[in-house]
Design a protein around this motif. Sequence first.
Motif, mmCIF file in Angstrom:
data_model
loop_
_atom_site.group_PDB
_atom_site.id
_atom_site.type_symbol
_atom_site.label_atom_id
_atom_site.label_comp_id
_atom_site.label_asym_id
_atom_site.label_seq_id
_atom_site.Cartn_x
_atom_site.Cartn_y
_atom_site.Cartn_z
ATOM 1 N N GLY A 42 0.847 -1.183 -0.123
ATOM 2 C CA GLY A 42 0.020 -0.030 0.074
ATOM 3 C C GLY A 42 0.835 1.262 0.101
ATOM 4 N N TRP A 43 1.988 1.179 -0.240
ATOM 5 C CA TRP A 43 2.885 2.285 -0.045
ATOM 6 C C TRP A 43 3.150 2.988 -1.588
ATOM 7 C CZ3 TRP A 43 3.820 4.431 4.428
ATOM 8 C CH2 TRP A 43 4.046 3.470 5.471
ATOM 9 N N ARG A 44 3.215 4.107 -1.686
ATOM 10 C CA ARG A 44 3.511 4.772 -2.900
ATOM 11 C C ARG A 44 4.939 4.896 -3.409
ATOM 12 N NH1 ARG A 44 -0.932 9.477 -4.005
ATOM 13 N NH2 ARG A 44 -2.808 8.207 -3.687
ATOM 14 N N CYS A 45 5.288 4.953 -4.509
ATOM 15 C CA CYS A 45 6.663 4.779 -4.758
ATOM 16 C C CYS A 45 7.032 5.691 -5.966
ATOM 17 C CB CYS A 45 7.313 3.666 -5.182
ATOM 18 S SG CYS A 45 7.039 2.383 -3.596
ATOM 19 N N VAL A 46 8.145 6.498 -5.792
ATOM 20 C CA VAL A 46 8.546 7.323 -7.125
ATOM 21 C C VAL A 46 9.981 7.014 -7.460
ATOM 22 C CG1 VAL A 46 8.963 9.836 -7.774
ATOM 23 C CG2 VAL A 46 7.010 9.200 -6.222
ATOM 24 N N GLU A 47 10.184 6.555 -8.688
ATOM 25 C CA GLU A 47 11.403 6.131 -8.856
ATOM 26 C C GLU A 47 12.185 7.204 -9.542
ATOM 27 O OE1 GLU A 47 9.063 3.979 -11.137
ATOM 28 O OE2 GLU A 47 8.955 2.218 -9.824
ATOM 29 N N LEU A 48 13.169 7.651 -8.971
ATOM 30 C CA LEU A 48 14.136 8.768 -9.266
ATOM 31 C C LEU A 48 15.704 8.237 -9.935
ATOM 32 C CD1 LEU A 48 13.409 11.068 -6.066
ATOM 33 C CD2 LEU A 48 12.374 11.238 -8.249
ATOM 34 N N TYR A 49 15.407 7.474 -11.201
ATOM 35 C CA TYR A 49 16.800 6.750 -11.361
ATOM 36 C C TYR A 49 17.479 7.602 -12.554
ATOM 37 C CZ TYR A 49 13.727 2.601 -9.779
ATOM 38 O OH TYR A 49 13.162 2.076 -9.226
ATOM 39 N N GLU A 50 16.994 8.477 -13.033
ATOM 40 C CA GLU A 50 17.844 9.198 -14.206
ATOM 41 C C GLU A 50 18.790 10.242 -13.499
ATOM 42 O OE1 GLU A 50 17.634 8.302 -17.398
ATOM 43 O OE2 GLU A 50 16.359 6.555 -16.863
ATOM 44 N N LYS A 51 19.779 9.947 -13.614
ATOM 45 C CA LYS A 51 20.974 10.980 -13.274
ATOM 46 C C LYS A 51 20.649 12.322 -14.029
ATOM 47 C CE LYS A 51 24.516 7.933 -12.003
ATOM 48 N NZ LYS A 51 25.967 7.601 -12.038
ATOM 49 N N GLN A 52 20.608 12.520 -15.476
ATOM 50 C CA GLN A 52 20.565 13.701 -15.924
ATOM 51 C C GLN A 52 19.152 14.415 -15.653
ATOM 52 O OE1 GLN A 52 20.732 10.784 -17.542
ATOM 53 N NE2 GLN A 52 23.108 10.830 -18.057
ATOM 54 N N GLU A 53 18.192 13.783 -15.413
ATOM 55 C CA GLU A 53 16.771 14.375 -15.070
ATOM 56 C C GLU A 53 16.703 15.085 -13.777
ATOM 57 O OE1 GLU A 53 12.112 13.659 -15.277
ATOM 58 O OE2 GLU A 53 13.322 12.127 -16.266
ATOM 59 N N TYR A 54 17.245 14.013 -12.650
ATOM 60 C CA TYR A 54 17.040 14.418 -11.412
ATOM 61 C C TYR A 54 18.457 14.873 -10.473
ATOM 62 C CZ TYR A 54 12.716 11.864 -12.136
ATOM 63 O OH TYR A 54 11.618 11.533 -12.517
ATOM 64 N N GLY A 55 19.379 14.701 -11.006
ATOM 65 C CA GLY A 55 20.781 15.268 -10.598
ATOM 66 C C GLY A 55 21.319 14.512 -9.476
ATOM 67 N N PHE A 56 20.631 13.149 -9.180
ATOM 68 C CA PHE A 56 21.388 12.511 -8.193
ATOM 69 C C PHE A 56 22.598 11.707 -8.524
ATOM 70 C CE2 PHE A 56 16.700 13.002 -6.782
ATOM 71 C CZ PHE A 56 17.067 14.012 -5.770
ATOM 72 N N PRO A 57 23.599 11.521 -7.845
ATOM 73 C CA PRO A 57 24.484 10.741 -8.344
ATOM 74 C C PRO A 57 24.304 9.012 -8.244
ATOM 75 C CG PRO A 57 24.967 11.289 -5.972
ATOM 76 C CD PRO A 57 23.813 12.000 -6.579
ATOM 77 N N VAL A 58 23.271 8.485 -7.788
ATOM 78 C CA VAL A 58 22.577 7.205 -7.688
ATOM 79 C C VAL A 58 21.343 7.075 -7.806
ATOM 80 C CG1 VAL A 58 24.805 6.166 -6.115
ATOM 81 C CG2 VAL A 58 22.767 7.253 -5.298
ATOM 82 N N PRO A 59 20.802 6.075 -8.335
ATOM 83 C CA PRO A 59 19.140 5.717 -8.378
ATOM 84 C C PRO A 59 18.753 5.683 -7.052
ATOM 85 C CG PRO A 59 20.467 4.325 -9.881
ATOM 86 C CD PRO A 59 21.469 4.896 -8.816
ATOM 87 N N LEU A 60 17.452 6.522 -6.757
ATOM 88 C CA LEU A 60 16.767 6.542 -5.416
ATOM 89 C C LEU A 60 15.325 6.103 -5.778
ATOM 90 C CD1 LEU A 60 17.939 10.081 -4.552
ATOM 91 C CD2 LEU A 60 18.786 7.992 -3.792
ATOM 92 N N LEU A 61 14.663 5.648 -4.592
ATOM 93 C CA LEU A 61 13.462 5.508 -4.519
ATOM 94 C C LEU A 61 12.740 5.921 -3.619
ATOM 95 C CD1 LEU A 61 11.146 3.506 -5.616
ATOM 96 C CD2 LEU A 61 11.529 1.757 -3.929
ATOM 97 N N TRP A 62 11.720 7.132 -3.763
ATOM 98 C CA TRP A 62 11.210 7.551 -2.809
ATOM 99 C C TRP A 62 9.759 6.703 -2.437
ATOM 100 C CZ3 TRP A 62 7.898 12.572 -3.729
ATOM 101 C CH2 TRP A 62 7.300 13.220 -2.801
#
Length: 127
Positions: A42-62
Amino acid sequence: MFHRIRRVVGRWQAVLRWRTLLGDETAVRNLELLALALKEKGWRCVELYEKQEYGFPVPLLWVYASGMAEDVGMVVTVRATPGGTWAYFEAGKGRAGFLSPCGDAKTAAERVDRLLKYRMFPNPEWA
Protein backbone atom coordinates in the motif's frame (compact mmCIF):
# COMPACT_ATOMS: atom_id res chain seq x y z
CA MET A 1 49.03 -0.33 13.80
CA PHE A 2 45.88 1.80 14.08
CA HIS A 3 46.94 3.96 11.13
CA ARG A 4 47.49 0.88 8.99
CA ILE A 5 44.00 -0.45 9.76
CA ARG A 6 42.54 2.97 9.04
CA ARG A 7 44.24 3.05 5.60
CA VAL A 8 42.91 -0.41 4.71
CA VAL A 9 39.36 0.51 5.76
CA GLY A 10 39.64 3.75 3.80
CA ARG A 11 40.64 1.82 0.66
CA TRP A 12 37.68 -0.56 1.02
CA GLN A 13 35.31 2.37 1.46
CA ALA A 14 36.68 3.93 -1.74
CA VAL A 15 36.17 0.64 -3.61
CA LEU A 16 32.59 0.34 -2.33
CA ARG A 17 31.83 3.96 -3.32
CA TRP A 18 33.26 3.32 -6.77
CA ARG A 19 31.18 0.13 -7.23
CA THR A 20 28.07 1.97 -6.03
CA LEU A 21 28.55 4.83 -8.49
CA LEU A 22 29.14 2.44 -11.41
CA GLY A 23 26.38 -0.01 -10.47
CA ASP A 24 23.33 1.89 -11.69
CA GLU A 25 21.82 -1.09 -13.51
CA THR A 26 22.12 -3.30 -10.45
CA ALA A 27 20.68 -0.58 -8.22
CA VAL A 28 17.71 0.08 -10.52
CA ARG A 29 16.91 -3.63 -10.83
CA ASN A 30 16.90 -4.05 -7.03
CA LEU A 31 14.93 -0.84 -6.43
CA GLU A 32 12.28 -1.93 -8.93
CA LEU A 33 11.85 -5.22 -7.07
CA LEU A 34 11.54 -3.31 -3.80
CA ALA A 35 9.02 -0.89 -5.32
CA LEU A 36 6.80 -3.81 -6.40
CA ALA A 37 6.92 -5.35 -2.92
CA LEU A 38 6.15 -1.99 -1.27
CA LYS A 39 3.25 -1.20 -3.60
CA GLU A 40 1.67 -4.53 -2.56
CA LYS A 41 1.78 -3.21 1.02
CA GLY A 42 0.00 0.00 0.00
CA TRP A 43 2.96 2.40 -0.14
CA ARG A 44 3.45 4.86 -2.98
CA CYS A 45 6.80 4.90 -4.75
CA VAL A 46 8.47 7.42 -7.03
CA GLU A 47 11.44 6.13 -8.99
CA LEU A 48 14.23 8.71 -9.28
CA TYR A 49 16.61 6.78 -11.50
CA GLU A 50 17.70 9.19 -14.23
CA LYS A 51 20.90 11.04 -13.28
CA GLN A 52 20.47 13.67 -16.01
CA GLU A 53 16.85 14.41 -15.10
CA TYR A 54 17.07 14.42 -11.30
CA GLY A 55 20.73 15.23 -10.68
CA PHE A 56 21.36 12.54 -8.07
CA PRO A 57 24.60 10.54 -8.32
CA VAL A 58 22.81 7.21 -7.65
CA PRO A 59 19.31 5.86 -8.35
CA LEU A 60 16.82 6.55 -5.56
CA LEU A 61 13.37 5.28 -4.61
CA TRP A 62 11.11 7.66 -2.70
CA VAL A 63 8.58 5.71 -0.62
CA TYR A 64 5.73 7.55 1.09
CA ALA A 65 2.27 7.11 2.57
CA SER A 66 -0.89 7.96 0.71
CA GLY A 67 -3.84 9.74 2.27
CA MET A 68 -3.66 11.54 5.61
CA ALA A 69 0.04 10.93 6.34
CA GLU A 70 1.67 12.06 3.09
CA ASP A 71 4.43 13.78 5.03
CA VAL A 72 5.78 10.40 6.16
CA GLY A 73 8.27 8.74 3.88
CA MET A 74 11.83 7.74 3.19
CA VAL A 75 14.26 7.62 0.31
CA VAL A 76 15.95 4.28 -0.35
CA THR A 77 19.09 3.60 -2.35
CA VAL A 78 21.19 0.56 -3.15
CA ARG A 79 24.89 0.49 -2.23
CA ALA A 80 27.68 -1.95 -2.86
CA THR A 81 28.68 -4.03 0.16
CA PRO A 82 31.76 -6.17 0.84
CA GLY A 83 32.04 -9.49 -0.96
CA GLY A 84 30.50 -8.29 -4.22
CA THR A 85 27.03 -8.00 -2.70
CA TRP A 86 24.50 -5.16 -2.58
CA ALA A 87 22.14 -3.85 0.07
CA TYR A 88 19.28 -1.40 0.57
CA PHE A 89 20.04 1.72 2.60
CA GLU A 90 18.04 4.73 3.70
CA ALA A 91 19.56 7.53 1.62
CA GLY A 92 21.13 10.36 3.54
CA LYS A 93 22.18 8.17 6.44
CA GLY A 94 25.12 6.59 4.67
CA ARG A 95 26.07 3.10 5.75
CA ALA A 96 24.33 3.72 9.08
CA GLY A 97 21.02 3.57 7.19
CA PHE A 98 21.31 -0.15 6.40
CA LEU A 99 17.90 -1.73 5.79
CA SER A 100 18.43 -5.17 4.28
CA PRO A 101 20.63 -7.11 1.85
CA CYS A 102 19.42 -7.12 -1.74
CA GLY A 103 18.13 -10.40 -3.08
CA ASP A 104 15.09 -10.58 -0.81
CA ALA A 105 12.87 -7.65 -1.70
CA LYS A 106 10.03 -9.01 0.43
CA THR A 107 12.11 -8.84 3.63
CA ALA A 108 13.39 -5.38 2.70
CA ALA A 109 9.81 -4.21 2.08
CA GLU A 110 8.75 -5.52 5.49
CA ARG A 111 11.59 -3.56 7.13
CA VAL A 112 10.68 -0.35 5.28
CA ASP A 113 7.01 -0.93 6.09
CA ARG A 114 7.75 -1.27 9.84
CA LEU A 115 9.98 1.83 9.87
CA LEU A 116 7.39 3.99 8.11
CA LYS A 117 4.56 2.73 10.31
CA TYR A 118 6.66 3.55 13.36
CA ARG A 119 7.23 7.08 12.04
CA MET A 120 3.48 7.52 11.57
CA PHE A 121 2.45 5.89 14.85
CA PRO A 122 5.37 5.71 17.32
CA ASN A 123 4.55 2.43 19.01
CA PRO A 124 6.79 -0.39 20.27
CA GLU A 125 4.76 -2.78 18.08
CA TRP A 126 6.47 -1.39 14.94
CA ALA A 127 10.00 -1.10 16.38
